[in-house]
Design an enzyme around this catalytic site. Structure first.
Site, PDB file in Angstrom:
ATOM      1  N   THR A  93       3.241 -16.147 -14.652  1.00  0.00           N
ATOM      2  CA  THR A  93       2.712 -17.260 -14.091  1.00  0.00           C
ATOM      3  C   THR A  93       2.144 -17.123 -12.773  1.00  0.00           C
ATOM      4  O   THR A  93       0.992 -17.587 -12.453  1.00  0.00           O
ATOM      5  CB  THR A  93       3.947 -18.316 -13.707  1.00  0.00           C
ATOM      6  OG1 THR A  93       4.543 -18.520 -15.041  1.00  0.00           O
ATOM      7  CG2 THR A  93       3.705 -19.415 -13.067  1.00  0.00           C
ATOM      8  N   ALA A  94       2.634 -16.343 -11.912  1.00  0.00           N
ATOM      9  CA  ALA A  94       2.193 -15.719 -10.646  1.00  0.00           C
ATOM     10  C   ALA A  94       0.556 -15.307 -10.903  1.00  0.00           C
ATOM     11  O   ALA A  94      -0.243 -15.391 -10.102  1.00  0.00           O
ATOM     12  CB  ALA A  94       2.802 -14.709 -10.050  1.00  0.00           C
ATOM     13  N   TYR A 138       6.331 -13.484 -13.579  1.00  0.00           N
ATOM     14  CA  TYR A 138       5.284 -12.669 -13.117  1.00  0.00           C
ATOM     15  C   TYR A 138       3.937 -13.070 -14.013  1.00  0.00           C
ATOM     16  O   TYR A 138       2.789 -13.367 -13.253  1.00  0.00           O
ATOM     17  CB  TYR A 138       5.761 -11.168 -13.743  1.00  0.00           C
ATOM     18  CG  TYR A 138       4.647 -10.080 -13.657  1.00  0.00           C
ATOM     19  CD1 TYR A 138       4.402  -9.538 -12.268  1.00  0.00           C
ATOM     20  CD2 TYR A 138       3.772  -9.644 -14.593  1.00  0.00           C
ATOM     21  CE1 TYR A 138       3.404  -8.605 -12.127  1.00  0.00           C
ATOM     22  CE2 TYR A 138       2.880  -8.814 -14.185  1.00  0.00           C
ATOM     23  CZ  TYR A 138       2.707  -8.053 -13.099  1.00  0.00           C
ATOM     24  OH  TYR A 138       1.780  -6.964 -12.872  1.00  0.00           O
ATOM     25  N   GLY A 188       0.791  -1.164   0.025  1.00  0.00           N
ATOM     26  CA  GLY A 188       0.018   0.194   0.052  1.00  0.00           C
ATOM     27  C   GLY A 188       0.959   1.032  -0.057  1.00  0.00           C
ATOM     28  O   GLY A 188       0.244   2.466   0.053  1.00  0.00           O
ATOM     29  N   GLY A 189       2.040   1.202  -0.126  1.00  0.00           N
ATOM     30  CA  GLY A 189       3.079   2.290   0.010  1.00  0.00           C
ATOM     31  C   GLY A 189       3.160   3.364  -1.061  1.00  0.00           C
ATOM     32  O   GLY A 189       3.334   4.448  -1.055  1.00  0.00           O
TER      33      GLY A 189
HETATM   34  N1  LIG Z   1       0.516  -0.628 -13.091  1.00  0.00           N
HETATM   35  C1  LIG Z   1       0.095  -1.540 -14.035  1.00  0.00           C
HETATM   36  O1  LIG Z   1       0.056  -1.326 -15.162  1.00  0.00           O
HETATM   37  C2  LIG Z   1      -0.674  -2.875 -13.575  1.00  0.00           C
HETATM   38  C3  LIG Z   1      -0.923  -3.782 -14.327  1.00  0.00           C
HETATM   39  C4  LIG Z   1      -1.388  -4.874 -14.056  1.00  0.00           C
HETATM   40  C5  LIG Z   1      -1.594  -5.303 -13.007  1.00  0.00           C
HETATM   41  N2  LIG Z   1      -1.047  -4.629 -11.999  1.00  0.00           N
HETATM   42  C6  LIG Z   1      -1.114  -5.069 -10.418  1.00  0.00           C
HETATM   43  O2  LIG Z   1      -1.112  -4.216  -9.577  1.00  0.00           O
HETATM   44  C7  LIG Z   1      -0.720  -4.407  -8.423  1.00  0.00           C
HETATM   45  C8  LIG Z   1      -0.410  -3.088  -8.076  1.00  0.00           C
HETATM   46  O3  LIG Z   1       0.750  -2.691  -9.102  1.00  0.00           O
HETATM   47  P1  LIG Z   1       1.391  -1.253  -9.013  1.00  0.00           P
HETATM   48  O4  LIG Z   1       1.622  -0.886 -10.505  1.00  0.00           O
HETATM   49  O5  LIG Z   1       0.847  -0.185  -8.094  1.00  0.00           O
HETATM   50  O6  LIG Z   1       2.470  -1.708  -8.445  1.00  0.00           O
HETATM   51  P2  LIG Z   1       3.923  -0.802  -7.765  1.00  0.00           P
HETATM   52  O7  LIG Z   1       5.256  -1.496  -8.231  1.00  0.00           O
HETATM   53  O8  LIG Z   1       3.872   0.610  -8.095  1.00  0.00           O
HETATM   54  O9  LIG Z   1       3.626  -0.937  -6.115  1.00  0.00           O
HETATM   55  C9  LIG Z   1       3.741  -2.232  -5.633  1.00  0.00           C
HETATM   56  C10 LIG Z   1       4.022  -2.109  -4.293  1.00  0.00           C
HETATM   57  O10 LIG Z   1       4.333  -3.285  -3.725  1.00  0.00           O
HETATM   58  C11 LIG Z   1       5.492  -3.360  -2.878  1.00  0.00           C
HETATM   59  N3  LIG Z   1       6.195  -4.402  -2.804  1.00  0.00           N
HETATM   60  C12 LIG Z   1       7.007  -4.815  -3.757  1.00  0.00           C
HETATM   61  N4  LIG Z   1       7.489  -5.946  -3.140  1.00  0.00           N
HETATM   62  C13 LIG Z   1       7.456  -6.040  -1.807  1.00  0.00           C
HETATM   63  C14 LIG Z   1       7.662  -6.941  -0.856  1.00  0.00           C
HETATM   64  N5  LIG Z   1       8.661  -8.021  -0.846  1.00  0.00           N
HETATM   65  N6  LIG Z   1       7.092  -6.704   0.625  1.00  0.00           N
HETATM   66  C15 LIG Z   1       6.050  -5.844   0.698  1.00  0.00           C
HETATM   67  N7  LIG Z   1       5.851  -4.982  -0.192  1.00  0.00           N
HETATM   68  C16 LIG Z   1       6.450  -5.080  -1.578  1.00  0.00           C
HETATM   69  C17 LIG Z   1       6.158  -2.165  -3.241  1.00  0.00           C
HETATM   70  O11 LIG Z   1       7.213  -1.450  -2.414  1.00  0.00           O
HETATM   71  C18 LIG Z   1       5.129  -1.036  -3.723  1.00  0.00           C
HETATM   72  O12 LIG Z   1       4.918  -0.177  -2.733  1.00  0.00           O
HETATM   73  C19 LIG Z   1       0.062  -5.458  -8.558  1.00  0.00           C
HETATM   74  O13 LIG Z   1      -0.362  -6.607  -8.279  1.00  0.00           O
HETATM   75  C20 LIG Z   1       0.347  -5.356 -10.091  1.00  0.00           C
HETATM   76  O14 LIG Z   1       0.734  -6.822 -10.578  1.00  0.00           O
HETATM   77  C21 LIG Z   1      -0.474  -3.287 -12.263  1.00  0.00           C
END
Ligand SMILES: NC(=O)c1ccc[n+]([C@@H]2O[C@H](COP(=O)([O-])OP(=O)(O)OC[C@H]3O[C@@H](n4cnc5c(N)ncnc54)[C@H](O)[C@@H]3O)[C@@H](O)[C@H]2O)c1
Length: 253
Positions: A162-163, A160, A18-19
């Site tokens: 796969t996950a 990614y 959530g950060g």
């Molecule tokens: N942005 C996109 O275009 C997009 C597209 C499809 C799916 N998603 C999915 O949406 C979700 C959010 O994506 P986002 O773009 O905001 O990602 P982001 O990378 O901007 O944010 C992810 C957050 O997870 C935290 N994080 C990563 N590894 C961690 C760990 N080991 N422990 C604790 N925290 C950890 C990061 O510090 C970050 O705050 C994800 O599941 C992503 O796969 C995003």
């Protein structure tokens, strides 16, 4: 946003990752709806900035618990801490991920395992840890963030993809297991969302234009576009919806 789903007011909500990015928009959205929010993230500076930005702006200031979600013992401790601080948990949003690119030729087993630990494994263990609190509350909602990426035959991140596919199977299995306890489990599949990380690492102007050309809606999606769908799936407005996947991609697929 506040008041659109009045049943969320006062609920205990846990958001992973959530950060920053979409997760930060979700923390703000739930907090604006009057929920008691805790969030887990490894990124301390961004997380603390988010909390300070919300000071005085929401009824319940979100609680940040620094947690590396690859460490399942730490995740379990964080869930206990969140439940005790918030007075229970009835919503879990599994959002954290890391969409690193990797080559077919060079991936080693350790990399693969770490990739699944950051993108898939914690979804299961977070659900396992919150389920007793949801049962105690008479039910709950889990929202898992997958992605449309695994449906697009994108070759640059097999781990990614796969996950993110696994999260759909997990969503459906957990929905079957937890439905009798009135716990709903659904997944959101975002499309191309312009977060800071995406803009910094992967998405340049040409990629933005290419993505928009494929969408029905001719604008970029932003993190706030994920908030309404997630609050809907967390709230009683979707009380009969479980085991479903909701694509939020501006009409790309
Ligand atoms: N942005 C996109 O275009 C997009 C597209 C499809 C799916 N998603 C999915 O949406 C979700 C959010 O994506 P986002 O773009 O905001 O990602 P982001 O990378 O901007 O944010 C992810 C957050 O997870 C935290 N994080 C990563 N590894 C961690 C760990 N080991 N422990 C604790 N925290 C950890 C990061 O510090 C970050 O705050 C994800 O599941 C992503 O796969 C995003």
């Amino acid at each position: 946003m506040a008041g659109r789903y009045p049943d969320l007011a006062g609920q205990g909500v846990l958001v992973t990752g959530g950060g920053s990015g979409i997760g930060a928009a979700l923390v703000k959205g739930f907090a604006a709806a009057g929920a008691r929010v805790a969030f887990l993230d490894i990124a301390e500076a961004e997380s603390r900035t988010l909390v300070s930005e919300l000071e005085g702006a929401v009824e319940h200031l979100p609680l940040y618990i620094r947690t590396d979600l690859r460490d399942i013992d730490a995740l379990r401790r964080a869930v206990e801490q969140a439940a005790s601080a918030l007075g229970g948990l009835s919503v879990l949003v599994n959002n954290a991920a890391r969409d690193d690119r990797h080559d077919l030729e060079t991936v080693e087993p350790d990399y693969w395992d770490e990739n699944q630990a950051v993108n898939l494994r914690h979804h299961f263990f977070a659900a396992q840890a919150v389920a007793p609190y949801m049962r105690a509350a008479g039910g709950g909602a889990i929202v898992n963030f997958s992605s449309i990426a695994f449906l697009l035959n994108m070759g640059e991140f097999p781990g990614y993809a796969t996950a993110k596919a696994g999260i759909i199977g997990l969503t459906k299995s957990l929905a079957g297991r937890l439905g009798p306890d009135n716990i709903r489990v659904n997944a959101i599949l975002p499309g191309m969302v312009l977060t800071e990380r995406q803009k910094r690492l992967w998405i340049d102007e040409a990629a933005v234009a290419g993505g928009i050309a494929r969408q029905c809606l001719k604008r970029s999606l932003i993190a706030d576009d994920m908030v309404g769908p997630c609050l809907f799936l967390a709230s009683d407005a979707s009380a009969a919806i479980t085991a479903q996947t909701l694509i939020v991609d501006g009409g790309m697929l």
